[in-house]
Design a protein around this motif. Sequence first.
Motif, PDB file in Angstrom:
ATOM      1  N   PRO A  88       1.626  -6.050  -4.730  1.00  0.00           N
ATOM      2  CA  PRO A  88       1.059  -4.807  -4.219  1.00  0.00           C
ATOM      3  C   PRO A  88       0.335  -5.033  -2.893  1.00  0.00           C
ATOM      4  CG  PRO A  88      -0.158  -5.571  -6.150  1.00  0.00           C
ATOM      5  CD  PRO A  88       0.999  -6.501  -5.962  1.00  0.00           C
ATOM      6  N   TRP A  89       0.455  -4.047  -2.006  1.00  0.00           N
ATOM      7  CA  TRP A  89      -0.237  -4.080  -0.727  1.00  0.00           C
ATOM      8  C   TRP A  89      -0.579  -2.643  -0.395  1.00  0.00           C
ATOM      9  CZ3 TRP A  89       2.117  -5.597   4.641  1.00  0.00           C
ATOM     10  CH2 TRP A  89       1.087  -5.807   5.567  1.00  0.00           C
ATOM     11  N   LEU A  90      -1.753  -2.218  -0.801  1.00  0.00           N
ATOM     12  CA  LEU A  90      -2.137  -0.819  -0.696  1.00  0.00           C
ATOM     13  C   LEU A  90      -2.446  -0.405   0.735  1.00  0.00           C
ATOM     14  CD1 LEU A  90      -4.420  -0.576  -3.846  1.00  0.00           C
ATOM     15  CD2 LEU A  90      -2.009   0.036  -3.630  1.00  0.00           C
ATOM     16  N   HIS A  91      -2.017   0.809   1.065  1.00  0.00           N
ATOM     17  CA  HIS A  91      -2.248   1.408   2.380  1.00  0.00           C
ATOM     18  C   HIS A  91      -2.751   2.834   2.199  1.00  0.00           C
ATOM     19  CE1 HIS A  91       0.231  -1.916   3.748  1.00  0.00           C
ATOM     20  NE2 HIS A  91       0.019  -1.557   4.993  1.00  0.00           N
ATOM     21  N   LYS A  92      -3.416   3.324   3.201  1.00  0.00           N
ATOM     22  CA  LYS A  92      -3.742   4.741   3.290  1.00  0.00           C
ATOM     23  C   LYS A  92      -3.217   5.196   4.637  1.00  0.00           C
ATOM     24  CE  LYS A  92      -7.327   8.161   2.857  1.00  0.00           C
ATOM     25  NZ  LYS A  92      -8.729   8.432   2.572  1.00  0.00           N
ATOM     26  N   GLY A  93      -2.129   5.957   4.580  1.00  0.00           N
ATOM     27  CA  GLY A  93      -1.461   6.307   5.828  1.00  0.00           C
ATOM     28  C   GLY A  93      -0.917   5.050   6.483  1.00  0.00           C
ATOM     29  N   ARG A  94      -1.259   4.850   7.736  1.00  0.00           N
ATOM     30  CA  ARG A  94      -0.784   3.674   8.466  1.00  0.00           C
ATOM     31  C   ARG A  94      -1.735   2.494   8.379  1.00  0.00           C
ATOM     32  NH1 ARG A  94       2.417   5.508  13.787  1.00  0.00           N
ATOM     33  NH2 ARG A  94       3.614   7.170  12.844  1.00  0.00           N
ATOM     34  N   LYS A  95      -2.837   2.644   7.641  1.00  0.00           N
ATOM     35  CA  LYS A  95      -3.852   1.593   7.585  1.00  0.00           C
ATOM     36  C   LYS A  95      -3.782   0.828   6.267  1.00  0.00           C
ATOM     37  CE  LYS A  95      -8.684   0.629   7.942  1.00  0.00           C
ATOM     38  NZ  LYS A  95     -10.006   1.026   8.017  1.00  0.00           N
ATOM     39  N   ALA A  96      -3.713  -0.500   6.376  1.00  0.00           N
ATOM     40  CA  ALA A  96      -3.741  -1.357   5.189  1.00  0.00           C
ATOM     41  C   ALA A  96      -5.151  -1.357   4.613  1.00  0.00           C
ATOM     42  CB  ALA A  96      -3.328  -2.772   5.548  1.00  0.00           C
ATOM     43  N   LEU A  97      -5.250  -1.247   3.292  1.00  0.00           N
ATOM     44  CA  LEU A  97      -6.542  -1.257   2.617  1.00  0.00           C
ATOM     45  C   LEU A  97      -6.931  -2.661   2.153  1.00  0.00           C
ATOM     46  CD1 LEU A  97      -6.179   2.004   0.502  1.00  0.00           C
ATOM     47  CD2 LEU A  97      -7.313   1.705   2.713  1.00  0.00           C
ATOM     48  N   SER A  98      -6.010  -3.597   2.308  1.00  0.00           N
ATOM     49  CA  SER A  98      -6.276  -4.985   1.949  1.00  0.00           C
ATOM     50  C   SER A  98      -5.429  -5.879   2.834  1.00  0.00           C
ATOM     51  CB  SER A  98      -5.930  -5.228   0.478  1.00  0.00           C
ATOM     52  OG  SER A  98      -4.563  -4.979   0.251  1.00  0.00           O
ATOM     53  N   LYS A  99      -5.709  -7.182   2.766  1.00  0.00           N
ATOM     54  CA  LYS A  99      -4.933  -8.137   3.545  1.00  0.00           C
ATOM     55  C   LYS A  99      -3.502  -8.198   3.019  1.00  0.00           C
ATOM     56  CE  LYS A  99      -6.796 -12.048   4.610  1.00  0.00           C
ATOM     57  NZ  LYS A  99      -7.470 -13.359   4.538  1.00  0.00           N
ATOM     58  N   LYS A 100      -2.589  -8.580   3.896  1.00  0.00           N
ATOM     59  CA  LYS A 100      -1.200  -8.772   3.506  1.00  0.00           C
ATOM     60  C   LYS A 100      -1.140  -9.840   2.416  1.00  0.00           C
ATOM     61  CE  LYS A 100       3.280 -10.101   5.369  1.00  0.00           C
ATOM     62  NZ  LYS A 100       4.006 -10.582   6.541  1.00  0.00           N
ATOM     63  N   PRO A 101      -0.351  -9.602   1.365  1.00  0.00           N
ATOM     64  CA  PRO A 101      -0.255 -10.618   0.301  1.00  0.00           C
ATOM     65  C   PRO A 101       0.213 -11.973   0.841  1.00  0.00           C
ATOM     66  CG  PRO A 101       0.767  -8.569  -0.383  1.00  0.00           C
ATOM     67  CD  PRO A 101       0.447  -8.422   1.079  1.00  0.00           C
ATOM     68  N   ASP A 102      -0.331 -13.032   0.281  1.00  0.00           N
ATOM     69  CA  ASP A 102       0.021 -14.391   0.674  1.00  0.00           C
ATOM     70  C   ASP A 102       1.163 -14.897  -0.189  1.00  0.00           C
ATOM     71  OD1 ASP A 102       0.086 -16.982   1.634  1.00  0.00           O
ATOM     72  OD2 ASP A 102      -1.620 -17.640   0.437  1.00  0.00           O
ATOM     73  N   TRP A 103       2.262 -15.253   0.446  1.00  0.00           N
ATOM     74  CA  TRP A 103       3.420 -15.793  -0.266  1.00  0.00           C
ATOM     75  C   TRP A 103       3.573 -17.297  -0.002  1.00  0.00           C
ATOM     76  CZ3 TRP A 103       5.907 -13.083  -3.851  1.00  0.00           C
ATOM     77  CH2 TRP A 103       5.789 -11.683  -3.819  1.00  0.00           C
ATOM     78  N   CYS A 104       2.682 -17.875   0.779  1.00  0.00           N
ATOM     79  CA  CYS A 104       2.825 -19.279   1.170  1.00  0.00           C
ATOM     80  C   CYS A 104       2.102 -20.246   0.234  1.00  0.00           C
ATOM     81  CB  CYS A 104       2.319 -19.473   2.596  1.00  0.00           C
ATOM     82  SG  CYS A 104       3.308 -18.590   3.818  1.00  0.00           S
ATOM     83  N   GLY A 105       1.253 -19.735  -0.628  1.00  0.00           N
ATOM     84  CA  GLY A 105       0.467 -20.612  -1.504  1.00  0.00           C
ATOM     85  C   GLY A 105       1.112 -20.897  -2.821  1.00  0.00           C
TER      86      GLY A 105
END
Length: 105
Positions: A88-105
């Motif tokens: 999950p990567w929640l947004h409100k309109g064009r603005k992200a409400l959290s950091k982009k999920p990390d897939w590198c760890g």
Amino acid sequence: MSPENLISSLLDVELSLKRLCPLGGAKCELERERGYEAKEWIVGFTRNVEVSITQEYGLDKYERLVLDLSVSGEDLDQVGITLGYLKPWLHKGRKALSKKPDWCG
């Protein structure tokens, strides 16, 4: 645009980007590999089944259409999250409400 044409167009854009950038925008090799796995899963999950748009949210900051898809009555995002292909990567309109999920760890 039909969901099938939308998915096909998105895959065409991704293939073009891969030729230009070896990591395709990924921050690491693991993220790139997970992206390929997720794409393969989405293509298989949506092949020869009913796909419908259940919600449209407008364009993101890169002018991409953001929407929710239902596949044979199941929410694509929830199934993908449950199986570990999506985060999950929640947004409100064009603005992200959290950091982009990390897939590198």
